[in-house]
Design a protein around this motif. Structure first.
Motif, PDB file in Angstrom:
ATOM      1  N   SER A 207      19.118 -20.832  21.943  1.00 15.83           N
ATOM      2  CA  SER A 207      18.265 -20.070  22.862  1.00 15.83           C
ATOM      3  C   SER A 207      17.910 -20.947  24.051  1.00 15.83           C
ATOM      4  O   SER A 207      18.096 -22.172  24.024  1.00 15.83           O
ATOM      5  CB  SER A 207      16.989 -19.589  22.167  1.00 15.83           C
ATOM      6  N   TYR A 208      17.377 -20.316  25.087  1.00 14.27           N
ATOM      7  CA  TYR A 208      16.906 -20.989  26.304  1.00 14.27           C
ATOM      8  C   TYR A 208      15.417 -20.682  26.458  1.00 14.27           C
ATOM      9  O   TYR A 208      14.836 -19.946  25.640  1.00 14.27           O
ATOM     10  CB  TYR A 208      17.713 -20.491  27.504  1.00 14.27           C
TER      11      TYR A 208
ATOM     12  N   VAL B  21      14.792 -15.743  22.489  1.00 12.24           N
ATOM     13  CA  VAL B  21      15.822 -14.876  21.910  1.00 12.24           C
ATOM     14  C   VAL B  21      15.583 -13.410  22.223  1.00 12.24           C
ATOM     15  O   VAL B  21      16.505 -12.685  22.625  1.00 12.24           O
ATOM     16  CB  VAL B  21      15.909 -15.095  20.383  1.00 12.24           C
TER      17      VAL B  21
ATOM     18  N   GLU C 152      16.248 -12.694  25.914  1.00  6.46           N
ATOM     19  CA  GLU C 152      17.666 -12.878  26.197  1.00  6.46           C
ATOM     20  C   GLU C 152      18.455 -11.658  25.704  1.00  6.46           C
ATOM     21  O   GLU C 152      19.354 -11.158  26.392  1.00  6.46           O
ATOM     22  CB  GLU C 152      18.187 -14.150  25.528  1.00  6.46           C
ATOM     23  N   HIS C 153      18.114 -11.191  24.523  1.00  9.02           N
ATOM     24  CA  HIS C 153      18.757  -9.997  23.965  1.00  9.02           C
ATOM     25  C   HIS C 153      18.546  -8.793  24.888  1.00  9.02           C
ATOM     26  O   HIS C 153      19.511  -8.118  25.276  1.00  9.02           O
ATOM     27  CB  HIS C 153      18.166  -9.722  22.581  1.00  9.02           C
TER      28      HIS C 153
ATOM     29  N   VAL D 163      22.370 -16.984  27.761  1.00  6.92           N
ATOM     30  CA  VAL D 163      21.978 -16.420  26.473  1.00  6.92           C
ATOM     31  C   VAL D 163      22.627 -17.234  25.357  1.00  6.92           C
ATOM     32  O   VAL D 163      23.800 -17.602  25.447  1.00  6.92           O
ATOM     33  CB  VAL D 163      22.386 -14.937  26.364  1.00  6.92           C
TER      34      VAL D 163
ATOM     35  N   GLY E 102      21.328 -17.121  19.203  1.00  8.31           N
ATOM     36  CA  GLY E 102      20.336 -16.279  18.537  1.00  8.31           C
ATOM     37  C   GLY E 102      20.451 -14.835  18.972  1.00  8.31           C
ATOM     38  O   GLY E 102      20.542 -13.915  18.142  1.00  8.31           O
ATOM     39  N   ALA E 103      20.446 -14.601  20.276  1.00  2.00           N
ATOM     40  CA  ALA E 103      20.585 -13.234  20.786  1.00  2.00           C
ATOM     41  C   ALA E 103      21.992 -12.710  20.577  1.00  2.00           C
ATOM     42  O   ALA E 103      22.181 -11.500  20.368  1.00  2.00           O
ATOM     43  CB  ALA E 103      20.219 -13.189  22.270  1.00  2.00           C
TER      44      ALA E 103
END
Length: 372
Positions: free
Chosen positions: A34-35, A39, A42-43, A222, A225-226
């Protein structure tokens, strides 16, 4: 941040760290999970606009030679010989018991076949191909190349500015393109259920290209996780979780990846490892099936959770599960005994001793956004 000095690095490793990524071990690589956006955001950004994923850990392989399609077809369930130039197909490596060795994408790139295989399987896949290549096929590893995935409703607009010829592409098209002046091999595909592109690029050009893409206000980086929650909402399998050598294509509800011409009665029926086993299952059915699952409430039902019938008897197990941010509810996939696979069937997930009602559901959990 954990010590990842023993892990392999993707070409964009420095950029990920510059962007504040949380790096984790994945398939032997240090990868961004993730960033700073997180998550969930980002998703949702990928579903609403566009996300840029680094999937350079995946294995890229090229097959050359007049016998390449025939050789690959002898190892897989797909119609490789009939794959038209500029088109891509999803297919499966199988073993003699019909188990899935790996799932992968293959493109007819004109003078060669281009494969993208799973990161955890790529060394074994490469050895598998080399062992069966024979004198008429040359197997060339492209593990040194980077692979970027631009996914989401805004992906086409961004790509059209950087690579105008991408406008002509539809889902599962593949072709060489210059993207922002950088030579690339591009497919219109991905692993999120959204319209998008996967872009193979030389490692030395990856940073330049990624920064050009991220310069667009619509594009956010992204992580894994996403990527996982996006593919789960899209009902897409993850190798090693939703399928492996203990599952066949029919059990995994992937019989559509057994091309018609390779099925019993087809023009080139069988001829791949486990074909007789799979043909029998296509004819007679199986004892278990992969299905979509919708747990009641808000709590996710995770991988490994047992599924029970009304009498408390185990009838299946969850293989992937989590919260679906776009669906707004928990979603999962897993295997259930025949008799419980019909949409609407009810089972119970046993989570820390508590039973959670679960309904068997259709997948994908949301409508795909592919451009067909």
């Amino acid at each position: 941040m954990s010590d990842d000095t023993d892990l392999r690095r993707v070409p964009l490793d420095a950029l990920h760290r510059e962007l504040g990524a949380r790096m984790v071990p994945f398939a032997g690589y240090a990868m961004p999970v993730s960033y700073p956006l997180g998550v969930m955001k980002e998703h949702l950004h990928t579903r609403e606009r566009a996300g840029l994923f680094d999937v350079s850990h995946m294995g890229q392989v090229c097959l050359y030679g007049a016998d390449a399609a025939g050789m690959l077809e002898s190892l897989t369930t797909g119609n490789i010989a009939g794959l038209k130039p500029g088109r891509q197909r999803y297919t499966l490596f199988t073993d003699e018991r019909g188990g899935i060795l790996d799932d992968f994408m293959v493109c007819n790139a004109g003078d060669h076949l281009y494969l993208v295989v799973n990161a955890a399987c790529k060394d074994d896949d490469l050895a598998h191909l080399e062992a069966h290549a024979g004198a008429g096929v040359r197997v060339e590893s492209r593990f040194d190349r980077a692979l970027l995935a631009l996914q989401g409703p805004a992906a086409a607009e961004v790509m059209a500015e950087l690579a105008p010829d991408s406008r002509e592409m539809v889902f599962m098209d593949a072709r060489p393109l210059e993207v922002a002046g950088v030579p690339c091999f591009v497919t219109r595909s991905g692993y999120t259920g959204e319209d998008g592109f996967e872009i193979s690029v030389a490692a030395e050009d990856a940073d330049t290209l990624a920064r050009r893409l991220l310069a667009y206000e619509a594009v956010e980086p992204v992580g894994l996780g996403a990527r996982d929650s996006l593919r789960l909402e899209a009902g897409l399998c993850l190798y090693g979780h939703d399928m492996d050598t203990t599952t066949t294509p029919v059990e995994a509800a992937l019989e559509w990846a057994v091309s018609r011409v390779r099925r019993p009665g087809g023009r080139r029926e069988g001829g791949y490892p486990g074909a007789d086993v799979i043909a029998g299952q296509l004819r007679d059915g199986v004892d278990r099936r992969r299905v979509g699952l919708r747990p009641e409430g808000r709590a996710p039902v995770r991988e490994g959770v047992e599924l029970q019938d009304g009498d408390g008897r185990g009838v299946g197990r969850v293989t992937s599960g989590g919260f679906g941010p776009s669906v707004g509810a928990p979603v999962a996939m897993g295997y259930v005994e025949t008799g419980f696979e019909a949409v609407g069937s009810r089972v119970t997930a046993l989570v820390r001793g508590r039973g959670i009602p679960v309904t068997v559901a259709e997948t994908p959990f949301l409508r795909p956004g592919y451009r067909r």
